[in-house]
Write a protein that holds these residues in place. Sequence first.
Motif, PDB file in Angstrom:
ATOM      1  N   ASN A  24      11.498   5.656   7.202  1.00 39.14           N
ATOM      2  CA  ASN A  24      12.101   5.096   8.227  1.00 39.14           C
ATOM      3  C   ASN A  24      13.772   4.917   7.768  1.00 39.14           C
ATOM      4  OD1 ASN A  24       9.940   4.662   9.966  1.00 39.14           O
ATOM      5  ND2 ASN A  24       9.342   2.572   9.017  1.00 39.14           N
ATOM      6  N   LEU A  25      13.869   4.617   6.524  1.00 38.66           N
ATOM      7  CA  LEU A  25      15.271   4.475   5.899  1.00 38.66           C
ATOM      8  C   LEU A  25      15.923   5.648   5.710  1.00 38.66           C
ATOM      9  CD1 LEU A  25      14.502   1.384   3.367  1.00 38.66           C
ATOM     10  CD2 LEU A  25      15.778   1.609   5.632  1.00 38.66           C
ATOM     11  N   GLY A  26      14.996   6.672   5.678  1.00 39.34           N
ATOM     12  CA  GLY A  26      15.733   8.286   5.446  1.00 39.34           C
ATOM     13  C   GLY A  26      15.743   8.370   3.964  1.00 39.34           C
ATOM     14  N   VAL A  27      15.145   7.845   3.112  1.00 38.11           N
ATOM     15  CA  VAL A  27      15.203   8.177   1.671  1.00 38.11           C
ATOM     16  C   VAL A  27      13.828   8.399   1.089  1.00 38.11           C
ATOM     17  CG1 VAL A  27      17.019   6.524   1.365  1.00 38.11           C
ATOM     18  CG2 VAL A  27      14.945   5.483   1.380  1.00 38.11           C
ATOM     19  N   ASP A  28      13.598   8.383  -0.235  1.00 41.19           N
ATOM     20  CA  ASP A  28      12.572   8.939  -0.945  1.00 41.19           C
ATOM     21  C   ASP A  28      11.727   7.751  -1.379  1.00 41.19           C
ATOM     22  OD1 ASP A  28      13.234  11.755  -0.442  1.00 41.19           O
ATOM     23  OD2 ASP A  28      14.873  11.228  -1.472  1.00 41.19           O
ATOM     24  N   LEU A  29      10.516   7.961  -1.623  1.00 39.14           N
ATOM     25  CA  LEU A  29       9.622   6.857  -2.624  1.00 39.14           C
ATOM     26  C   LEU A  29       9.559   7.555  -3.944  1.00 39.14           C
ATOM     27  CD1 LEU A  29       7.953   4.394  -2.572  1.00 39.14           C
ATOM     28  CD2 LEU A  29       5.914   5.836  -1.974  1.00 39.14           C
ATOM     29  N   VAL A  30      10.162   6.858  -4.882  1.00 42.30           N
ATOM     30  CA  VAL A  30      10.404   7.571  -6.146  1.00 42.30           C
ATOM     31  C   VAL A  30       9.527   6.869  -7.320  1.00 42.30           C
ATOM     32  CG1 VAL A  30      11.873   8.419  -8.300  1.00 42.30           C
ATOM     33  CG2 VAL A  30      12.624   8.569  -5.862  1.00 42.30           C
ATOM     34  N   GLU A  31       8.601   7.400  -7.922  1.00 43.02           N
ATOM     35  CA  GLU A  31       7.699   6.719  -9.131  1.00 43.02           C
ATOM     36  C   GLU A  31       8.527   6.721 -10.356  1.00 43.02           C
ATOM     37  OE1 GLU A  31       3.259   7.215 -10.476  1.00 43.02           O
ATOM     38  OE2 GLU A  31       4.746   9.074 -10.812  1.00 43.02           O
ATOM     39  N   ILE A  32       8.708   5.439 -10.610  1.00 44.72           N
ATOM     40  CA  ILE A  32       9.448   5.018 -11.769  1.00 44.72           C
ATOM     41  C   ILE A  32       8.621   4.656 -13.038  1.00 44.72           C
ATOM     42  CG2 ILE A  32      11.242   3.547 -12.701  1.00 44.72           C
ATOM     43  CD1 ILE A  32      12.147   4.817 -10.196  1.00 44.72           C
ATOM     44  N   ALA A  33       7.684   3.901 -13.193  1.00 45.82           N
ATOM     45  CA  ALA A  33       6.660   3.827 -14.137  1.00 45.82           C
ATOM     46  C   ALA A  33       5.198   4.156 -13.770  1.00 45.82           C
ATOM     47  CB  ALA A  33       6.824   2.465 -14.629  1.00 45.82           C
ATOM     48  N   ALA A  34       5.035   5.556 -14.200  1.00 48.59           N
ATOM     49  CA  ALA A  34       3.601   6.147 -13.958  1.00 48.59           C
ATOM     50  C   ALA A  34       2.660   5.469 -14.632  1.00 48.59           C
ATOM     51  CB  ALA A  34       3.699   7.470 -13.930  1.00 48.59           C
ATOM     52  N   GLY A  35       3.038   4.904 -15.874  1.00 45.43           N
ATOM     53  CA  GLY A  35       1.920   4.246 -16.650  1.00 45.43           C
ATOM     54  C   GLY A  35       1.368   2.972 -16.434  1.00 45.43           C
ATOM     55  N   ALA A  36       2.501   2.101 -15.552  1.00 46.94           N
ATOM     56  CA  ALA A  36       2.025   0.700 -15.382  1.00 46.94           C
ATOM     57  C   ALA A  36       0.948   0.495 -14.495  1.00 46.94           C
ATOM     58  CB  ALA A  36       3.421   0.340 -14.474  1.00 46.94           C
ATOM     59  N   ASN A  37       0.103  -0.560 -14.561  1.00 51.73           N
ATOM     60  CA  ASN A  37      -0.967  -0.801 -13.673  1.00 51.73           C
ATOM     61  C   ASN A  37      -0.493  -1.822 -12.862  1.00 51.73           C
ATOM     62  OD1 ASN A  37      -3.372  -0.517 -12.440  1.00 51.73           O
ATOM     63  ND2 ASN A  37      -4.386  -1.511 -14.377  1.00 51.73           N
ATOM     64  N   PRO A  38      -0.527  -1.947 -11.307  1.00 55.17           N
ATOM     65  CA  PRO A  38      -0.108  -0.498 -10.595  1.00 55.17           C
ATOM     66  C   PRO A  38       1.069   0.246 -10.758  1.00 55.17           C
ATOM     67  CG  PRO A  38       0.156  -2.414  -9.333  1.00 55.17           C
ATOM     68  CD  PRO A  38      -0.235  -3.070 -10.647  1.00 55.17           C
ATOM     69  N   PRO A  39       1.085   1.580 -10.815  1.00 59.39           N
ATOM     70  CA  PRO A  39       2.274   2.204 -10.751  1.00 59.39           C
ATOM     71  C   PRO A  39       3.374   1.496  -9.953  1.00 59.39           C
ATOM     72  CG  PRO A  39       0.690   3.925 -10.131  1.00 59.39           C
ATOM     73  CD  PRO A  39       0.075   2.384 -10.158  1.00 59.39           C
TER      74      PRO A  39
ATOM     75  N   ALA B   3       0.832  -1.126  -0.063  1.00 56.91           N
ATOM     76  CA  ALA B   3       0.033   0.049   0.023  1.00 56.91           C
ATOM     77  C   ALA B   3       0.892   1.168   0.034  1.00 56.91           C
ATOM     78  CB  ALA B   3      -0.999   0.128   1.122  1.00 56.91           C
ATOM     79  N   LEU B   4       0.424   2.313  -0.553  1.00 58.58           N
ATOM     80  CA  LEU B   4       1.102   3.633  -0.718  1.00 58.58           C
ATOM     81  C   LEU B   4       1.421   4.282   0.722  1.00 58.58           C
ATOM     82  CD1 LEU B   4       2.286   5.950  -2.337  1.00 58.58           C
ATOM     83  CD2 LEU B   4      -0.097   7.132  -2.036  1.00 58.58           C
ATOM     84  N   SER B   5       0.639   3.788   1.838  1.00 57.71           N
ATOM     85  CA  SER B   5       0.985   4.490   3.151  1.00 57.71           C
ATOM     86  C   SER B   5       2.313   3.619   3.723  1.00 57.71           C
ATOM     87  CB  SER B   5      -0.249   4.351   4.047  1.00 57.71           C
ATOM     88  OG  SER B   5      -0.760   3.200   4.086  1.00 57.71           O
ATOM     89  N   ASP B   6       2.094   2.342   3.364  1.00 57.43           N
ATOM     90  CA  ASP B   6       3.163   1.570   4.036  1.00 57.43           C
ATOM     91  C   ASP B   6       4.419   1.874   3.195  1.00 57.43           C
ATOM     92  OD1 ASP B   6       1.268   0.331   5.524  1.00 57.43           O
ATOM     93  OD2 ASP B   6       0.829  -1.350   4.254  1.00 57.43           O
ATOM     94  N   ALA B   7       4.662   2.177   2.003  1.00 56.05           N
ATOM     95  CA  ALA B   7       5.551   2.696   1.209  1.00 56.05           C
ATOM     96  C   ALA B   7       6.072   3.824   1.904  1.00 56.05           C
ATOM     97  CB  ALA B   7       5.529   2.396  -0.378  1.00 56.05           C
ATOM     98  N   LEU B   8       5.306   4.732   1.822  1.00 58.95           N
ATOM     99  CA  LEU B   8       5.897   5.921   2.404  1.00 58.95           C
ATOM    100  C   LEU B   8       6.570   5.856   3.865  1.00 58.95           C
ATOM    101  CD1 LEU B   8       2.953   8.393   1.375  1.00 58.95           C
ATOM    102  CD2 LEU B   8       5.177   8.465   0.402  1.00 58.95           C
ATOM    103  N   ASN B   9       5.769   5.047   4.635  1.00 58.46           N
ATOM    104  CA  ASN B   9       6.405   4.775   5.974  1.00 58.46           C
ATOM    105  C   ASN B   9       7.918   4.002   5.896  1.00 58.46           C
ATOM    106  OD1 ASN B   9       4.288   6.018   7.334  1.00 58.46           O
ATOM    107  ND2 ASN B   9       3.284   4.177   7.424  1.00 58.46           N
TER     108      ASN B   9
END
Length: 202
Positions: A12-27, A2-8
């Motif tokens: 926790n790791l002190g890095v970023d959540l970067v979208e790589i393939a916005a056109g994919a399903n799911p992204p 889930a998006l919330s779990d990925a953000l958390n």
Amino acid sequence: MALSDALNAARNLGVDLVEIAAGANPPVCRIIDFGKFRYEQNKKEKETKKTQHANQIKEIQLTPRIDPHDVSIKVQHAINFFCEDMKVKICLRFKGREMAHKEFGFRVIDSFIEKTVQWGHPDSEARLSGRTINLIMSPLPKNKRAPNPAGEGASNDDSEALHTPDIQEGEDEEEAQDDGGPASKGSVPDNAAETAESEVQN
């Protein structure tokens, strides 16, 4: 995930959540340092540009009677292309009776090669095809290439084409007439009408 779990997880790791393939399903997203991600992307783009430049061939046109000043400009254009890892195709075209003295054209080609030997080398010998001498030159490796005398970042104006003017047939006759030369056929002297009138009265 889930998006919330990925953000958390990214926080926790002190890095970023970067979208790589916005056109994919799911992204598709990656947990990665955004600064490192941008660095890798820029590096890939530079490598792609280098490959594209290596596959490009720029053409430079010469004539057997080209002016020395024009040659120096063409040489600098070729050096700029070599410093951008591009190949250069040199075309020297003969016009009219210039074909009777093809050796003049080959001398111009040889002189051009000598002036650019510190940045590029011929792939093969110059060859005459019809009325044109063609030669392909490739850039030297960077570690063997001399610095660009115009400085880093010098660019060429591809639309610029310098050629020496050719003398057209009939120009010499027009100049002679302008300088008070002999009149053309069918012209009438200024005193012709007066002479004719005097003969009629007598």
